[in-house]
Design an enzyme around this catalytic site. Structure first.
Site, short mmCIF file in Angstrom:
data_model
loop_
_atom_site.label_atom_id
_atom_site.label_comp_id
_atom_site.label_asym_id
_atom_site.label_seq_id
_atom_site.Cartn_x
_atom_site.Cartn_y
_atom_site.Cartn_z
N CYS A 125 2.62 2.83 9.81
CA CYS A 125 3.08 4.25 9.18
C CYS A 125 3.64 4.96 10.40
CB CYS A 125 1.63 4.80 8.71
SG CYS A 125 2.08 6.50 8.01
N HIS A 145 7.32 -5.05 8.33
CA HIS A 145 8.40 -4.11 7.89
C HIS A 145 9.39 -4.16 9.42
CE1 HIS A 145 10.23 -0.79 5.57
NE2 HIS A 145 10.38 -0.12 6.67
N LYS A 183 -0.47 -5.01 8.71
CA LYS A 183 0.89 -4.45 8.46
C LYS A 183 1.78 -3.62 9.41
CE LYS A 183 3.63 -2.50 4.57
NZ LYS A 183 4.68 -1.43 5.32
N GLY A 189 10.91 -4.74 3.06
CA GLY A 189 12.31 -4.09 3.48
C GLY A 189 13.39 -4.71 2.87
N ASN A 190 14.13 -3.65 2.19
CA ASN A 190 15.52 -4.16 1.49
C ASN A 190 15.38 -4.70 0.26
OD1 ASN A 190 16.56 -3.09 3.98
ND2 ASN A 190 17.26 -5.29 4.74
N ALA A 210 7.56 -1.52 -1.94
CA ALA A 210 6.74 -0.19 -2.16
C ALA A 210 7.54 0.45 -3.19
CB ALA A 210 6.81 0.21 -0.62
N PRO A 244 0.76 -1.21 -0.01
CA PRO A 244 0.02 -0.01 -0.06
C PRO A 244 0.93 1.25 -0.06
CG PRO A 244 0.12 -0.85 2.19
CD PRO A 244 0.85 -1.87 1.25
N MET A 245 0.46 2.22 -0.81
CA MET A 245 1.43 3.34 -0.99
C MET A 245 0.39 4.43 -1.26
SD MET A 245 4.57 2.12 -3.54
CE MET A 245 3.56 1.05 -4.73
N VAL A 246 0.35 5.41 -0.32
CA VAL A 246 -0.23 6.68 -0.46
C VAL A 246 -0.03 7.50 -1.85
CG1 VAL A 246 -1.03 9.10 0.47
CG2 VAL A 246 -0.54 6.96 2.03
#
Length: 431
Positions: free
Chosen positions: A129, A196, A168, A230-231, A253, A45-47
């Site tokens: 977040c 994350h 998440k 992540g990474n 992301a 999910p990305m704003v």
């Protein structure tokens, strides 16, 4: 962090103290995961990033599961400023799909989820977040100080809607506390976890590498699917992450924003372990992808500001070859949205034609194409110059020029080590 770390992380040191759950039967969580198609390649999910046209672009290039951008539950329920129609769109081909909500009130989350549950495969609760708005409005990672509230929200959602609930999360400083947190969420009804493994303080300039050992620890401790977040900078990182953590899939992301084809193992990736590949044909590929995205926006209309942000991301490699593209993206005049995108599309098409040597007028329309400019740019790049010509985000600036060059040399020698990027802001704001 991953297997290349010089010393064991706290999570690795405590792993032996955590009992591993033996999976003796196919529980509801894994039945749900298999209904999704057992996805291993997941768009996060990305704003203002994972909206419908971009999700559909990602699905063309290997995305197996996608999340909506984060939706504010209260705004959905109140329909503030026509919020839901502007921020949630989908189509029959946009599956499997998980809608992510943020909020801090269980009843509001249930009301919001019920509005869209017929159109999605699950509802996700954003507990990760780390941004200032989350602190101000008390959601995301800032709910980690109120675990009873989190448990109540997850349990209420899980018993009140007809689709599964996922979460998440970020990590606590203590790996054991992170494990207890994950187990609490599963006990409350969470059927899939995306982990994350950074602290909520690790964002922006203070971001460090995500600790894969924490993901492995959580995976060994719960009996639901776990996505590692992540990474992931390049396709090869996916296999390394899955092998090291044992996770069921990877969630990516920001790397997808700059390289939507990442999951397809592209022959010429736009994003590599040395951050930016400023060489042709990356510039031409960026133009092709930008046009492909704009064509999807014609089929699935989206907001003008989101489209423009995607242009900056997708054309990051192309602006030096065609200066008029940057001029067009910076335009803030009174042109209507339709006229603006019509002119930008025409400019991109002329750049595309010139790059492939099929249009003699391309130079006049898009500016002279210079395939050697990338090499000269890299040689002349000063230490305080960002490698990415991006206007509205500062989270990819690489000021330690010598370190970046050392990492590039390691890449040439097939000795890439993530520790070369320690302290740099590599996709630290995955939430």
């Amino acid at each position: 962090m991953g297997p290349s770390a010089a010393t064991a992380s706290p999570a690795a040191a405590t792993r032996d103290r955590i009992p591993c759950f033996a999976r003796t039967h196919r529980n509801a969580a894994y039945e749900f995961y298999e209904r999704l198609g057992a996805p291993r390649l997941v768009m996060a999910p990305m704003v203002d990033g994972s909206e419908l046209p971009f999700r559909m672009l990602g699905r063309r290039y290997g995305t197996e599961l996608a999340y909506t951008p984060m939706l504010k539950a209260g705004y959905c329920v109140d329909n503030t400023h026509n919020y839901l129609p502007l921020h949630f769109t989908t189509c029959p081909e946009d599956r499997p799909l998980i809608a992510q909500f943020c909020g801090n009130d269980a009843s509001t989350l249930v009301a919001a989820a019920r509005l869209i549950e017929p159109h999605v495969d699950a509802v996700d609760l954003n507990l990760g977040c780390p941004q200032t708005v989350a602190e101000r409005e008390h959601f995301g990672a800032f709910l980690m100080d109120d675990l009873p509230r989190i448990r109540d929200m997850v349990a209420t959602l899980a018993t009140s809607i007809t689709v599964p609930v996922t979460c998440k999360i970020r990590r606590f400083p203590d790996p054991l506390q992170t494990v207890a947190y994950a187990r609490m969420l599963v006990d409350a009804g969470c059927q899939m976890l995306a982990v994350h493994p950074r602290l909520r303080e690790q964002k922006g300039a203070s971001c460090s590498l995500a600790d894969w050992d924490v993901i492995k620890l959580v995976k060994d401790s719960v009996d639901v699917p776990v996505l590692a977040n992540g990474n992931i900078l390049a396709y090869d990182d996916i296999g390394k992450c899955l092998q090291y953590t044992g996770a069921d899939g990877v969630m990516v992301a920001d790397a997808l924003l700059y390289e939507p084809r990442l999951f397809s193992n592209p022959e010429c990736p736009l994003l590599t372990a040395r951050i930016w590949d400023l060489k042709p044909p990356a510039d031409r590929i960026g133009v092709d992808l930008a046009l492909e995205y704009l064509q999807l926006c014609q089929t699935y209309p989206t907001r003008h500001d989101i489209m423009k942000r995607h242009m900056w991301w997708t054309l990051a490699h192309s602006l030096s070859s065609w200066p008029r593209l940057e001029d067009m993206l910076e335009y803030e005049g009174n042109m209507t949205s339709a006229a603006y995108w019509s002119q930008l599309t025409a400019l991109l098409e002329s750049c595309q034609a010139g790059a492939h040597g099929t249009d003699a007028d391309a130079a006049a329309a898009g500016g002279a194409y210079n395939s050697s400019i990338h090499e000269s740019l890299r040689k002349q790049l000063p230490p305080d110059r960002p490698l990415l010509p991006h206007k509205d985000r500062g989270d990819f600036r690489v000021n330690e020029y010598k370190r970046e060059m050392r990492a590039e040399q390691r890449l040439r020698n097939n000795q890439v080590d993530y520790e070369d990027f320690e302290g740099m802001d590599l996709f630290g704001d995955d939430d």
